[in-house]
Design a protein around this motif. Structure first.
Motif, mmCIF file in Angstrom:
data_model
loop_
_atom_site.group_PDB
_atom_site.id
_atom_site.type_symbol
_atom_site.label_atom_id
_atom_site.label_comp_id
_atom_site.label_asym_id
_atom_site.label_seq_id
_atom_site.Cartn_x
_atom_site.Cartn_y
_atom_site.Cartn_z
ATOM 1 N N LEU A 7 43.738 50.346 33.866
ATOM 2 C CA LEU A 7 44.223 50.052 35.210
ATOM 3 C C LEU A 7 44.684 48.604 35.212
ATOM 4 C CD1 LEU A 7 42.233 52.529 35.702
ATOM 5 C CD2 LEU A 7 42.032 51.652 38.034
ATOM 6 N N SER A 8 45.942 48.409 35.477
ATOM 7 C CA SER A 8 46.511 47.058 35.406
ATOM 8 C C SER A 8 46.915 46.554 36.780
ATOM 9 C CB SER A 8 47.735 47.047 34.487
ATOM 10 O OG SER A 8 47.392 47.486 33.193
ATOM 11 N N SER A 9 46.641 45.272 37.014
ATOM 12 C CA SER A 9 47.080 44.586 38.218
ATOM 13 C C SER A 9 47.067 43.094 37.929
ATOM 14 C CB SER A 9 46.163 44.900 39.396
ATOM 15 O OG SER A 9 46.483 44.085 40.508
ATOM 16 N N SER A 10 48.029 42.416 38.438
ATOM 17 C CA SER A 10 48.095 40.963 38.233
ATOM 18 C C SER A 10 46.950 40.239 38.937
ATOM 19 C CB SER A 10 49.437 40.425 38.743
ATOM 20 O OG SER A 10 49.597 40.723 40.131
ATOM 21 N N LYS A 11 46.277 40.932 39.855
ATOM 22 C CA LYS A 11 45.204 40.306 40.639
ATOM 23 C C LYS A 11 43.818 40.486 40.017
ATOM 24 C CE LYS A 11 47.769 41.281 44.895
ATOM 25 N NZ LYS A 11 47.744 41.975 46.205
ATOM 26 N N PHE A 12 43.732 41.255 38.939
ATOM 27 C CA PHE A 12 42.424 41.557 38.361
ATOM 28 C C PHE A 12 41.749 40.336 37.740
ATOM 29 C CE2 PHE A 12 42.748 46.408 37.514
ATOM 30 C CZ PHE A 12 42.629 46.626 38.878
ATOM 31 N N GLY A 13 42.521 39.371 37.294
ATOM 32 C CA GLY A 13 41.943 38.228 36.593
ATOM 33 C C GLY A 13 41.730 38.552 35.133
ATOM 34 N N SER A 14 41.107 37.632 34.429
ATOM 35 C CA SER A 14 40.988 37.770 32.978
ATOM 36 C C SER A 14 39.587 38.127 32.495
ATOM 37 C CB SER A 14 41.429 36.469 32.293
ATOM 38 O OG SER A 14 40.614 35.382 32.749
ATOM 39 N N ASP A 15 38.596 38.093 33.394
ATOM 40 C CA ASP A 15 37.241 38.388 32.935
ATOM 41 C C ASP A 15 36.439 39.073 34.037
ATOM 42 O OD1 ASP A 15 36.586 36.356 34.743
ATOM 43 O OD2 ASP A 15 36.389 34.837 33.178
ATOM 44 N N GLN A 16 35.178 39.329 33.729
ATOM 45 C CA GLN A 16 34.290 40.045 34.639
ATOM 46 C C GLN A 16 34.162 39.342 35.992
ATOM 47 O OE1 GLN A 16 29.925 39.751 34.184
ATOM 48 N NE2 GLN A 16 29.981 41.951 33.688
ATOM 49 N N LYS A 17 33.911 38.021 35.941
ATOM 50 C CA LYS A 17 33.687 37.257 37.166
ATOM 51 C C LYS A 17 34.910 37.293 38.073
ATOM 52 C CE LYS A 17 32.246 32.690 38.819
ATOM 53 N NZ LYS A 17 31.820 31.318 38.421
ATOM 54 N N GLU A 18 36.097 37.085 37.517
ATOM 55 C CA GLU A 18 37.319 37.072 38.314
ATOM 56 C C GLU A 18 37.628 38.455 38.902
ATOM 57 O OE1 GLU A 18 40.628 35.425 36.288
ATOM 58 O OE2 GLU A 18 39.746 33.413 36.090
ATOM 59 N N PHE A 19 37.296 39.489 38.138
ATOM 60 C CA PHE A 19 37.558 40.847 38.631
ATOM 61 C C PHE A 19 36.732 41.142 39.881
ATOM 62 C CE2 PHE A 19 36.330 45.322 38.860
ATOM 63 C CZ PHE A 19 37.573 45.915 38.983
ATOM 64 N N TRP A 20 35.424 40.859 39.815
ATOM 65 C CA TRP A 20 34.579 41.175 40.962
ATOM 66 C C TRP A 20 34.818 40.214 42.128
ATOM 67 C CZ3 TRP A 20 32.981 45.799 41.295
ATOM 68 C CH2 TRP A 20 32.686 46.527 40.142
ATOM 69 N N LYS A 21 35.343 39.047 41.829
ATOM 70 C CA LYS A 21 35.762 38.125 42.888
ATOM 71 C C LYS A 21 36.959 38.720 43.637
ATOM 72 C CE LYS A 21 37.116 33.293 43.657
ATOM 73 N NZ LYS A 21 37.392 31.978 43.014
ATOM 74 N N TYR A 22 37.852 39.346 42.864
ATOM 75 C CA TYR A 22 39.009 40.004 43.471
ATOM 76 C C TYR A 22 38.555 41.161 44.375
ATOM 77 C CZ TYR A 22 42.520 43.712 43.572
ATOM 78 O OH TYR A 22 43.346 44.732 43.953
ATOM 79 N N ILE A 23 37.621 41.946 43.899
ATOM 80 C CA ILE A 23 37.097 43.063 44.695
ATOM 81 C C ILE A 23 36.420 42.537 45.963
ATOM 82 C CG2 ILE A 23 35.424 44.961 44.735
ATOM 83 C CD1 ILE A 23 37.877 45.569 43.056
ATOM 84 N N GLU A 24 35.706 41.429 45.840
ATOM 85 C CA GLU A 24 35.039 40.816 46.993
ATOM 86 C C GLU A 24 36.069 40.371 48.039
ATOM 87 O OE1 GLU A 24 31.527 39.419 49.028
ATOM 88 O OE2 GLU A 24 31.831 40.744 47.300
ATOM 89 N N SER A 25 37.188 39.850 47.586
ATOM 90 C CA SER A 25 38.225 39.396 48.526
ATOM 91 C C SER A 25 38.834 40.585 49.271
ATOM 92 C CB SER A 25 39.316 38.624 47.773
ATOM 93 O OG SER A 25 40.047 39.474 46.912
ATOM 94 N N ILE A 26 38.987 41.690 48.601
ATOM 95 C CA ILE A 26 39.481 42.907 49.243
ATOM 96 C C ILE A 26 38.509 43.346 50.329
ATOM 97 C CG2 ILE A 26 40.002 45.354 48.900
ATOM 98 C CD1 ILE A 26 42.144 43.650 47.745
ATOM 99 N N LYS A 27 37.220 43.265 49.991
ATOM 100 C CA LYS A 27 36.189 43.665 50.959
ATOM 101 C C LYS A 27 36.229 42.767 52.202
ATOM 102 C CE LYS A 27 32.173 42.021 51.053
ATOM 103 N NZ LYS A 27 30.797 41.550 50.811
ATOM 104 N N GLU A 28 36.364 41.474 52.005
ATOM 105 C CA GLU A 28 36.387 40.527 53.124
ATOM 106 C C GLU A 28 37.572 40.776 54.054
ATOM 107 O OE1 GLU A 28 34.051 38.426 53.924
ATOM 108 O OE2 GLU A 28 32.843 38.880 52.153
ATOM 109 N N GLN A 29 38.707 41.062 53.469
ATOM 110 C CA GLN A 29 39.888 41.355 54.285
ATOM 111 C C GLN A 29 39.689 42.647 55.076
ATOM 112 O OE1 GLN A 29 43.365 41.368 51.753
ATOM 113 N NE2 GLN A 29 42.779 39.427 50.794
ATOM 114 N N PHE A 30 39.072 43.608 54.444
ATOM 115 C CA PHE A 30 38.839 44.896 55.098
ATOM 116 C C PHE A 30 37.840 44.753 56.248
ATOM 117 C CE2 PHE A 30 36.811 49.152 55.246
ATOM 118 C CZ PHE A 30 37.933 49.899 55.561
ATOM 119 N N LEU A 31 36.856 43.866 56.083
ATOM 120 C CA LEU A 31 35.819 43.671 57.102
ATOM 121 C C LEU A 31 36.368 43.105 58.415
ATOM 122 C CD1 LEU A 31 32.705 42.302 55.183
ATOM 123 C CD2 LEU A 31 32.797 44.326 56.641
#
Length: 235
Positions: A7-31
């Protein structure tokens, strides 16, 4: 059968920490617009997040396959998310048993590939936000691309299975022909034997009749000789 999808996206980042940070940002916007929903992932516990993703993803993907299939499928198969690699999100999926997977997709790799690419996005979105209705899921608005990393290897498995299926299909169609030939050929022996017995019987009957006729003539001749008065007078 281990399949690696990316699964590719320019927003995923390069490692584990950046990926879950991206997911967290999606959650915050949704909230901001959706106050009441349960979110299982925590940016502070990436290992726990991975375990949750592993628990949900395979099950969600399998359910998508089965709910979209119009014809009831008797067998079943399971999908386990075995590994997660970051950068582009590479998921190692174990499909078992492979025979049921091949049967489900009619040995058609193109059909399998299309379904896997489409439903992986839904399964991923639903796994990250399991309590959010699909039409509201924020991840569906993200631009993901999905590719099968080891597609040539998987395609070969489908190709070999398809050849085997066609061969078995041909053998199955030939079987009734052979059964007909065998069953009809098997009648030749008893039929021939019956004809032989009939002919032999006619021959023996003819011999008997010939024997009876010959002896009957001899009997008449003897009878006439014994009862010929002229012969007695001549003596």
């Amino acid at each position: 059968m281990l399949i690696k999808i990316k699964l590719s996206s320019s927003k995923f980042g390069s490692d584990q920490k950046e990926f879950w940070k991206y997911i967290e940002s999606i959650k915050e916007q949704f909230l901001i617009q959706n106050k009441n929903f349960d979110y299982l992932f925590n940016i502070e516990t990436p290992e726990k997040n991975e375990n949750l993703l592993k628990n949900y993803f395979g099950l969600n993907l399998r359910n998508k396959f089965f709910e979209k299939r119009a014809i009831e499928f008797q067998s079943t198969f399971f999908i386990n998310l075995e590994s997660i690699n970051y950068g582009s999100l590479i998921l190692g999926l174990d499909f078992t048993p492979i025979s049921s997977v091949l049967e489900f997709f009619n040995n058609n790799f193109e059909l399998f590939e299309s379904a896997l690419k489409n439903y992986s996005i839904f399964a991923f979105s639903e796994s990250v936000f399991p309590t959010v209705p699909m039409h509201k899921n924020p991840l569906l608005s993200e631009n993901f691309t999905v590719t099968i990393e080891n597609s040539s290897e998987i395609k070969e498995i489908f190709k070999l299975s398809n050849k085997k299926y066609k061969k078995e299909l041909n053998l199955a169609s030939e079987k009734p022909k052979w059964l007909w030939i065998i069953s009809n050929t098997s009648l030749i022996i008893p039929l021939g034997l019956s004809i032989y017995i009939i002919l032999k019987s006619f021959y023996m009957f003819g011999q008997i009749e010939e024997f009876r006729a010959k002896n009957y003539n001899e009997f008449i001749k003897t009878y006439l000789e014994l009862n010929n008065p002229e012969k007695e007078i001549s003596k």
